[in-house]
Scaffold this active site. Sequence first.
Site, PDB file in Angstrom:
ATOM      1  N   LYS A  79       0.870  -1.113   0.028  1.00  0.00           N
ATOM      2  CA  LYS A  79      -0.019   0.094  -0.062  1.00  0.00           C
ATOM      3  C   LYS A  79       0.980   1.263  -0.085  1.00  0.00           C
ATOM      4  CE  LYS A  79      -3.883   2.052   2.486  1.00  0.00           C
ATOM      5  NZ  LYS A  79      -4.749   1.820   3.880  1.00  0.00           N
ATOM      6  N   SER A 154      -9.642   2.110   2.847  1.00  0.00           N
ATOM      7  CA  SER A 154      -8.732   2.835   2.163  1.00  0.00           C
ATOM      8  C   SER A 154      -7.762   1.888   1.285  1.00  0.00           C
ATOM      9  CB  SER A 154      -7.940   3.785   2.810  1.00  0.00           C
ATOM     10  OG  SER A 154      -7.006   3.304   3.625  1.00  0.00           O
ATOM     11  N   SER A 178     -10.153  -0.307   7.105  1.00  0.00           N
ATOM     12  CA  SER A 178      -9.386  -0.258   5.569  1.00  0.00           C
ATOM     13  C   SER A 178      -8.840  -1.506   5.008  1.00  0.00           C
ATOM     14  CB  SER A 178      -8.553   0.967   5.640  1.00  0.00           C
ATOM     15  OG  SER A 178      -9.123   2.106   5.881  1.00  0.00           O
TER      16      SER A 178
END
Length: 484
Positions: A79, A154, A178
């Site tokens: 990420k 996210s 997330s």
Amino acid sequence: MDILSMTAVQIGQAIKEKKITVEDATKAVLEKIKECEPLYNCYVTVDEEGALKSAKEIQKKIDNGELTGPLAGVPVAIKDNMCTKDILTTCSSKILSNFVPSFSSEAVINLEKAGAVILGKTNMDEFAMGSTTETSFYGPTKNPRNPEHVPGGSSGGSAAAVAANECFYALGSDTGGSIRQPASYCGVVGMKPTYGRVSRYGLIAYGSSLDQIGPLCKDVTDLANIMEVICSYDSKDSTSVKREDNDFTSALKEDVTGLKIGIPRDYFGDGLNGEIKEKILSAVEILKAKGAIVEEFDLSLVEYAIPTYYTIAAAEASSNLERFDGIKYGYRTEEYNGLHNMYKKTRSEGFGPEVKRRIMLGSFVLSSGYYDAYYLKALKVKALIKKAFDDAFSKYDIIVAPAAPTTAPRLGESLADPIAMYLSDIYTISVNLAGLPGITVPCGNDKDGLPIGLQMIGNSFEEHKLIRAAFTYECAAKCGKDGE
């Protein structure tokens, strides 16, 4: 078997048995990225040259017996809010669009020590602020299960990359759901470990008391193996906890006999999609048939979780994002008149609307006239939520809940109504407020073919129970499908 359809552990085993090489696996996934990225937009940065170079070096170490772990040689995606040395790290924000760190986050270092091939950095909501991966400066990621829908957020880029076979597993971060929510939307497995289990060193902070790094992958066996690699004590992280029980693969047992499962009535009332409720309760019946003891109970305080979370998270975000001012690193506006004007223009141009909204909210709740009324009160409610979970775990081993009230919304729906986006976190944020571990595993699809995720919540540092329950359910569900 097709390389791309294999799990991370299967790839690692095939490399060890010399059926394929690290380069074979890396090239296969890089080709898949080239093919799918124009549609899905899972990545911000793909480091093809670095990945191929790393693949050759790792292959030599495997051949020499230096790397023997189950994930050696397996390509992974990271990420884009975790620092990676010499690889662009943007948090999917314009303000960090030119930031190349000189060091890597501890979780990434642990993966590299285990022989992981870093493919690149995945797309995300800007500074992890969002639930759909639509607030990214680099455009939205699309759900591989249906590109007209969001992948969640996210960590949507990481979840979508796993679902699209654009990596074998990925790291995400979870501040209020997330990892678990995009895992549910994309039909993959994801875990938010106990706060302090994985080092946050090198993770660009959103909410420092809530953030935790965790894996997104294809099955529970992969998850247990990844957890063994990324969990470690780190003296560089003041919130890191020294634990000796990081042998998560020992929990891969088909056995839930006597396991006490609590079902919170508060999570299964109005607002939960009927198909999701039905699938989750069916999954619970499977665990019950395997010997688990199931009971309904009242968790309480659920209605206070969202205002508490967004008050604390926004306050911490406004403090954490003060450092992005155009002076030390990152984007700086081209035309300005004096220092304060440079700050103002840099931050106005560099941050997106959702980030600005949360900075303003956080600055407001921390201001002198409102600190006691909002922020301090939120901290008190956070303590009450933790106590409610402590009381629940004195009776139950795990709590079963939905990961989200609906399946993946269509692209554009959530951004039109930020409050609706915030409400989509209702079943996940309490876990972060209480610092608990949570796991999401796929438990079927809705009538439109969109995935549904089963969330299991455990007491602090009891990931083993979650992995055992998730593994038992996964095996039973697979047997059921095979039997069909």
